[in-house]
Structure formats: C-alpha cells, structure tokens
Design an enzyme around this catalytic site. Structure first.
Site, short mmCIF file in Angstrom:
data_model
loop_
_atom_site.label_atom_id
_atom_site.label_comp_id
_atom_site.label_asym_id
_atom_site.label_seq_id
_atom_site.Cartn_x
_atom_site.Cartn_y
_atom_site.Cartn_z
CD GLN A 221 13.23 31.95 34.52
OE1 GLN A 221 13.03 32.73 35.44
NE2 GLN A 221 12.37 31.80 33.53
NE ARG A 368 2.76 29.82 35.87
CZ ARG A 368 2.61 28.81 36.71
NH1 ARG A 368 2.80 28.98 37.97
NH2 ARG A 368 2.29 27.62 36.27
CB CYS A 369 3.00 36.53 31.08
SG CYS A 369 3.80 38.12 30.95
CD GLU A 738 4.86 31.97 30.55
OE1 GLU A 738 5.98 32.09 31.05
OE2 GLU A 738 4.58 32.39 29.42
#
Lengths: 792, 180
Positions: A221, A368-369, A738
């Site tokens: 990523q 996801r945060c 998120e």
C-alpha cells in the site's frame, strides 16, 4: 456556455468506475498474475511453536530434491547482515530466525525452486530441532515477575515491556474525578483481528546483474516507503530500486509493513540472478502478517448528576506480539488512541498506555483505521453507554448533553487535537429519526413483557483522518505529506500520477473527477496511474484514510497550478491581460465578453504550439501537499438487535448510518466504502477474531477457524448523509473509507448490551459469540475474551 | 510488457521421474490439453498452465470462493479440485463470460451497481451468480444471498453485489422476453 460538471464526471458524479472494465473481465493484474521469464518460486517454512530455541536446522534433504535451487536460513541471512530488519516502529524484527522462534508462524527458512510445488516439498524436507520454551500469550502474563524474556536478543531489554507512555492532563483529570458525583468504570478487551484481504501478500523480486537494477512487484500500500526501506536494509542505491505495486486484492492496512518474505525474495533473486516469486498462502498471511487491535482497557469517567462528563481516565495494555512492528506515526506509541472523546466537550482527560511483547505475530497495523482510532472509538462509545446506564440516563440524551456544539469550533479535544467543524447533533437527530428511536423503545418494552430481548445501540464519533501535517506526523522520520503529478497533453487529454496507491478505493475514477472539477477536462479524458516508484511522485501511500485528505488535495493543487499557467496562455490567445481573463469550468473568457473565450483544450494545444514569448512550453506540473490539519469526519451509527435467550444468538434488525465526510467526490463510491466498513464492524462485533490457546497456537489460521461474514449473515444497511465541508481541504472533502469500521462495532455491541440491561452484565468482549452471550445471560456476569494462560 | 505474460508450459510437467497425465478440458468453449502432475490443482492449471489468471486463489481451503469456476455448469472451487479431475469436462472461467463484442449482463450489473472494489473476489462472485441465474432466473434477495454465501468479499459489504445480481437477473429476463 458553462459545462455541466456532473456530465463531465466532476465532483458529485456517481461515475461508474474505470478500473472495473478490467476487473469484471478477469483482466486485473495482481502480483500472482505476473510471470517473468526464468522465474523461480519461493516458499517459507514457518515455526510450528510459539516460543522455542532453535538447536539446529538440517536442510540437506531439501537441497537433494530435483528442482530446488536455493535454501535460505537465518544463518545465511546473518552472514549477509540480513537476519534482522528494522520495523516501522524503531524496533527490529527477525527476517529468518537465528537464535529462537518467538511466535507460531515465524519465518525459519525459505526454499526457492522451479515451481511452487517443489518449493513446498523442499520446506517439508527441512528438519528443525526445537527446544520448546514457555509461551507468553497475553499482557498480564507478559508483565508477571517471572515471565520468560521474549526479546533476549536486545541489549538492555530486561522485561517484556515495550513502552510506558502517557498523554493528557493528569492533574486536571484528578481534579475532575474529585469533583464528580458519579464515577463510571468499565474494563474490556478489543480482540486481535486480522485485516485479511482475500489476496494474501506476495512479491516478485527481479535483480538484473547487468544493470544492477532491482525491480520488485509486490503487494504494498506504500511503494515509496518500501523503496526507502529496501535501500536502507539491503544497502542498495535507491535509484536502482523500482517498486511496483500492481492491482491489489484489498489491503486494509495489512499491506503496509515490510515482511520477511519480501526481503527473502529479494536476496534470493540477487543470489540466483533470476526473478523469484513468493506468494503467501492464507495461513501464512493470517498467522504472521500485520494484525490489528489486541488492546485491553481500564476506563473511568467522572460524571455530574445532570449527565455532564467532567473527565476521562484511560489505561491501555496492548499486545504487540514478538516484535514492535506497528505501522504508525513515530510520535505516538499507541497510535491515535488519544483521539478518543474528540466529539465530546470534556474538560480534561488522561491516558496511560503500556505496550508489551508476547509470543504472537507482530503487527499492530491500522486495520481499516487511522492508527488505533478503531480501539479509541470503541472504548469511547462503550464507556459512554456504560456511563449513561450508571446515571440512569437515556443513551441518546446523554450523548446530546456532551456532544460539541456546532458553534464551538474550532474545538480543542480533551487530549489536545484541534477539530475544525461538524454538525454532530444534526447527525444524531437524523439517525434517531431514521431508526424511529422512540417507537423502538416502546416496542422493546412491549417485547420484554413477552420475554423477548430487543436492544438498540448508538455510536457517535469523530475521528482524525488524513495524516498528517508534517509537524506531528512522520513514519521513521519521513514526513507524511503526499503528491500528485499532472501532464496535460496537447489534445487536452491528461495523465495523472499520485503517491497514493489504490487497493479497491477507486482512485483511477475519483482522482480524474477532481481534475475534471478543477480544469473542466472530462474525467474520461484523464488516465490515472499509481504504484510504480519509477514514475509516480514520492508519496506515503494509502492507509489510514489519508488518500483523499492528502493525495486528493495534491490533485486539486496540481490542477490549480495547471490552470494558472493555462490562464496566462489564454490571455495570450485572447490578446488581453491576464487580469481580464475569467475562469468558468473548462474555459477562460474575456471579462465582460463571455463569447470571447478559449477552452482548456485550446490552451493545452497552445502550450505545445503557441506559447507567449518567454514562457516555458508544455503543460505539466506537480504538487506536494502537506495538510494543515487532519480531517475530522463525523458519524452516527445505530443498530437494533434481538437476542435469542435460549441460544445467545443475536440477529441484527436494522442498521442506520449517518456519515458526514464533507464534500463527496463520487457518492456511489463513498456509499460503497461505508457499506464495506459497516460489514467489517458487524464482523468484529459478531464473529471475527484471532485468538490463541495457552500454548500460543493461533486459533484462526484459516477461513474455517477465522470467521468472516458472507452475504447470508451480513445485514442490510440504510445510509444517510450530512455534509459539513472540511474548511482546510481544497475541495472540502474528508476521509471516509474507515469511519464505519471505526464507529460501527460499538453500535452493535451497545445494542446487545442494551438488550441485556438488567441482566447483571456490564460487558461482553467482542466478538459477541453465542456462547459468550449465553454465558452472560445465564451466569449474570461479564465475559472476558483474554486468551487463557497455561496452568491457570 | 508482452514479455511479462508469455505462455509457459504447465509448471510441473518438465520434471524427470514425476508421473504426468494428459488432460483435455473444454475451457470457455475451446478444447485445451496439458500434461499435468496428478497433484496439480485445477486452479493452478487454469492460472499457470493456460494463463487464465482471472481465476484467483484466495484461501486454499474452499472457503473464500475467489477460485470459483463453472464445472459442467455447476460452481466449484477450483483450488480444491485436481486438474486431472477436469479431464473430459467443461469449465467456464470469468474469461468466458463476455463475448468479443459484449459483456455478460452479470458483468454489466457488477459495474453499474458498484458491486466490486478491489476486484479480487469478483470473478468467483460472478460465476456463482451465473450458476444461480441459469437455474433460477427470478431469484429473491434471500436466494441471491444464499447462492453467494460461498464467496467472501472484504470490500463491498455485499449489498451492492446482491443488487448487481438482481439487476442482471432483470436484464436477462427482459432479453429472454424479447425473444432473443
């Protein structure tokens, strides 16, 4: 005259996604789809034990298998100074184990062979002699006086504590508690979870001896961070390293860290002088790569009888596994845990945080945060509900009393962040109206008389997204800005590259919409590329919902630079001074004479064929964007549930989500992100966790044990919106990918706990499995999710 | 870039002493043959042998469904089938959904209803959907959810996937009704 922005695919258009054209045909290009001539395949042999000394490794039988080209062990790595690598949190991590193994699944050896089946055969043939050591499986055990020392490799590390950290106002908070009418207390655990993109990690390292160039196709990523890391770890010159992140089959934070498999594949390619592909299997992914969460909380709230929160105390003990490899900004040891309570007007708060090593996989990624805000908001909203119960107040009203008011911005949060805007109460009202709050409370009461258990849970929160501003946010010292480069060709078509890296968020679609908004070039005329460090401008990648706040802002800013140059060209073409040129979407015209104008496309042609004297030709530029602040989306999630008291199974009746992510670039994509996030929230509340037995065996090492929700059990979602533009973002947008994962879990858990009000239960740790709920109902006590310790 | 994708022989066929078997599979309407090791998984034959990389492998344990293909019209998980079991059978992969000129309505539906994000689960999802619609042209939402319950998605939350399948069902019914 002016263009219709929606028609050209600008801001607000639910434009269908460009990337889908290849995905629906099966023509995506994921790492495992890439085949290079002469490529070899690597497999990793992993430790079956959580904690053990390595007495010996015998690789002779592996070498004897036809087709095996190389066997790598820790000893061989050590000879090249590659047995250990730095983590993203200033610790070290073993690439291949040398002295001992510290978690089940740790990388012990690699076999490189003509095909992956032979490489697996090779791994089977390696004999490792282990001397088992006592495993440490939770923080309490790690901090015990007689706990085995996990990191005996580190000088001056005499216990298992990684950090003791604090933030906030201790004295002010003590004072608030002294003045409190009521003190509400709760303890809970946010269980270890795994982001688990369906595509696991992998890489193809291709070292070309003739050019000294290393190309690595890999699941990352953050390709530029990887390039920097490879330059530092492998001591290769940075300009000779090309990292390519092709299509990614999801990421969710799991594909941010540097993993041993990547490093080993690079060394294997250098040694064999052939491309080496490593594709991790699902078990390898689940038991060894970056997990999320695993934090224990002791929380206290100082309350006044009228419902006002006077102060908050939080203490967290976090389990980081065997190596401190959290992917997070350097300054903050427990991520942005101290963003808790940002949406409430609270005078003072204090957080102490202790992090420990255990014999579990390293990670602590932002699943996801935005760096542990998921834990922060879960703890916050569970504490809020417990406090409302302790005061005997309605949970919606308790929030209403404490939410920051619209005219109180900018607002300093109790831990010192600055929030800049929001309409919190409006969000709450829309949510309550949508779910039919008052009606549900009546239904619930009526149902209770017939022995049915209905519950409603609310979660309201604002979270800090878009790290960062570079004063406060860096990873290993690299400032967290981002970038965009735009080249407008002579026919008015364009290519845009950014330092972000899409993994399903749809950047190829939405970035073009921002350019369309800024320049009036139809989105379909703009191609977007990301992920190749040889061509993309330097950026910090995509995670923590930072793409739209940072890279997206850079896209706006570079477009505006292009527009500024085009304006000069337009003045030249229109034979007026620049001050007399006015912009409308896609076109400049002479002030007061709207018929006399030139389009952006005509300006582009002139940039290559008819520039004014003294002007550089061409129409391209780049922008590096360092945001002045984080963006602060707000959300209100409400869930209703019914519990079957006989089995402990709970069903979701309805889910309402109200999200304020500012200006929506592509509403369709925003809604897709919210629904995906809600599903992960539901998953964590209901079934999804990675736990361990007393020997440190990972329970959840495949999809038969690690439960993820399917289409069958996932509830439907009802979405609503409020739009409060972010005041500092060029187009008023905020992060959104998120929010629902962060704020959602508490809504489900609060709903179940609401249904159990009066049953003598204060907390059940996630996931709320039927047996846990059933135990709470029948035994009338809290249920903890901490892994069991040997001998206890 | 073409050198990145050159077709290679099935990877296990070149090793001396390893038994191989000839298999003939009718894939997307075309008969293809390969010499394979008995242990070679069907998913790997499709991906590495025939370079049909739209069939993805996600979990290796038949849970995630990313490798779903149609086997004589029935959805199967090709990561848990041996290539030799496909000998003499028909296999449809995602590459067989569209014709040269037009997309299958299921593909259109996934795009139109935003039924995908990262795209990794999408081929398997669409093939499970096709198997459903081939048998049941007018499914309820619950029937769609049940039919897709062997396919995991981590991005979308399924709601739009379900809508995509219902969209395609309607489109297929309309085109059938028009006598095509």
């Amino acid at each position: 005259m002016s263009l219709d922005e929606i028609k050209i695919g600008g801001l607000g258009a639910s434009r269908r996604r460009v990337e889908d054209n290849r995905f629906i045909r099966g023509k995506g290009n994921y790492v495992d789809d890439i085949v290079l001539p002469g490529m070899l395949y690597m497999e990793i042999l992993r430790s079956p034990l959580a904690h053990a000394r390595i007495r010996s490794i015998d690789v002779s039988r592996a070498w004897a298998i036809p087709g095996v080209r190389l066997v790598l062990t820790g000893e061989m790595m050590q000879a090249r100074n590659l047995a250990w690598m730095p983590t993203l949190s200033y610790d070290t991590q073993a690439v291949l184990a040398t002295d001992k193994v510290r978690f089940q699944g740790q990388e012990v050896a690699c076999v490189i062979a003509d095909d992956p089946y032979i490489a697996k055969d090779g791994c089977e043939a390696i004999v490792v002699d282990y001397e088992p050591l006592t495993p440490v499986v939770n923080p309490e055990q790690a901090m015990a006086d007689d706990a085995p020392l996990i990191r005996n490799d580190k000088v001056n590390q005499n216990d298992n504590v990684i950090f003791d950290w604090e933030v906030g106002d201790r004295i002010g908070t003590d004072q608030a508690f002294a003045e409190a009418d009521v003190v509400s207390e709760i303890e809970m655990h946010y269980p270890r979870s795994h982001p688990s993109p369906i595509e696991a990690c992998g890489s193809i390292a291709d070292f070309d001896r003739s050019t000294s160039k290393l190309t690595v196709y890999m699941t990352t990523q953050a390709p530029h961070i990887i390039r920097a890391a490879v330059a530092l770890v492998a001591e290769l010159p940075e300009h000779m390293i090309r990292i390519v992140s092709p299509d990614l089959g999801g990421g969710f934070g799991n594909k941010v860290p540097v993993y041993p498999g990547y490093v080993a594949s690079i060394l294997a390619s250098i040694l064999t002088e052939r491309p080496v592909k490593w594709i991790e299997d699902k078990t390898g992914n689940l038991i060894s790569t970056g997990f999320g969460r695993d934090v224990y909380l002791k929380g206290q709230m100082a309350l006044r009888n009228d419902g006002k929160i006077l102060g908050v105390r939080m203490h967290t003990d976090s389990d980081h596994g065997a190596f401190f490899a959290d992917a997070q900004p350097s300054k903050f040891k427990i991520g942005l845990m101290h963003s808790a309570f940002a949406c409430y007007d609270i005078p003072s708060a204090h957080l102490t945080a202790r992090g420990v090593y255990t014999n579990k996989a390293p990670g602590g990624v932002a699943y996801r945060c935005s760096f542990r805000v998921t834990e922060a908001m879960y703890f916050q909203e569970r504490m809020v509900q417990a406090a409302a119960d302790d005061l005997g107040m309605d949970q919606a009203q308790f929030r209403r009393v404490n939410l920051v008011r619209d005219d109180d911005f900018p607002h300093r949060t109790p831990f010192g962040f600055l929030t800049d805007s929001g309409q919190y109460e409006k969000c709450l009202d829309i949510g309550l109206e949508a779910i039919g709050y008052d009606d549900f409370l009546q239904q619930k009461e009526a149902a209770a008389e017939r022995g049915r258990l209905l519950g409603i849970g609310i979660s309201t929160m604002t979270e800090p997204l878009g790290a960062g501003n570079s004063r406060e946010y860096d990873i290993l010292g690299i400032k967290m800005f981002d970038s965009a480069e735009l080249r407008v060709h002579m026919t008015g078509k364009a290519i845009l590259r950014t330092g972000a890296k899409t993994q399903g968020q749809g950047h190829e679609t939405t970035w073009a919409q921002i350019v369309a908004h800024e320049l009036g070039i139809p989105a379909e005329d703009i191609v977007v590329e990301e992920g190749d460090t040889d061509t993309a401008p330097f950026g910090m990648g995509t995670y923590a919902s930072r793409s739209t706040p940072v890279a997206g802002a850079a896209v706006s800013m570079v477009s505006r630079k292009i527009r500024a140059k085009a304006r000069k060209i337009a003045a030249h073409l229109l034979e007026v001074s620049e001050e007399d040129v006015e912009w409308e979407l896609g076109r400049f015209h002479v002030r007061g004479a709207p018929d006399r104008g030139v389009t952006i496309q005509e300006c582009a042609m002139a940039a290559y064929s008819n520039v004014p004297d003294g002007m550089e030709p061409g129409l391209e530029n780049n922008a590096y964007y360092d945001p002045p602040n984080l963006t602060w989306p707000f959300a209100c999630y409400i869930a209703t549930v019914e519990i079957d008291p006989e089995t402990g199974v709970w069903d979701v009746l309805r889910v309402v989500a109200v999200d304020d992510c500012g200006v929506r670039i592509n509403p369709m994509i925003v809604e897709g992100q919210i629904m995906g996030g809600l599903t992960e929230a539901y998953a964590m509340a209901n079934m999804q966790f990675i736990t361990f037995d007393e020997d440190g065996n990972c329970i959840g090492s495949n999809y038969m044990d690690y439960l993820l929700p399917t289409a069958w059990e996932t509830p439907g979602f009802e979405l609503h919106e409020v739009v409060t533009p972010c005041p500092h973002h060029p187009i008023g947008a905020k992060g959104i990918g998120e929010c629902a994962t962060v704020g959602g879990p508490a809504a489900f858990v609060n709903a179940v706990m609401d249904a159990l009000k009066g049953h003598g239960v204060r907390n059940i740790d996630m996931p709320l499995l039927p047996d846990r709920v059933h135990e709470a109902i029948t035994q009338r006590h809290d249920v903890s999710g901490a892994p069991p310790v040997k001998g206890s | 870039m073409t050198s990145l994708f050159e077709e290679v022989p099935p990877s296990t066929s070149s090793n001396d002493g390893v038994p191989v078997r000839r298999v003939e599979v009718r894939i997307n309407g075309e008969t293809r043959a390969a010499d394979v090791e008995p242990r070679l998984l069907l998913a790997h034959l499709l991906r590495n042998g025939f370079r049909l990389t739209g069939t993805h492998t996600g979990c290796d344990t038949t849970n995630c469904g990313a490798c779903t293909v149609l086997f004589d019209g029935q959805p199967v998980k090709s990561c848990t089938m041996f290539a030799v079991q496909a000998d003499g059978h028909e296999v449809t992969t995602v590459e067989g959904l569209a014709t040269a000129s037009e997309l299958h309505p299921i593909q259109e539906g996934f795009k139109d209803e935003h039924g995908l994000q990262c795209g990794f689960c999408t081929p398997g999802m669409m093939l499970s959907a096709k198997a459903l619609l081939d048998e049941n042209p007018d499914p309820t939402e619950d029937e769609v959810r049940w039919a897709l319950s062997g396919n995991l998605c981590r991005c979308t939350g399924y709601q739009n996937i379900v809508k995509a399948v219902l969209w395609a069902a309607e489109k297929l019914r309309e085109s059938d009704g028009s006598g095509s």
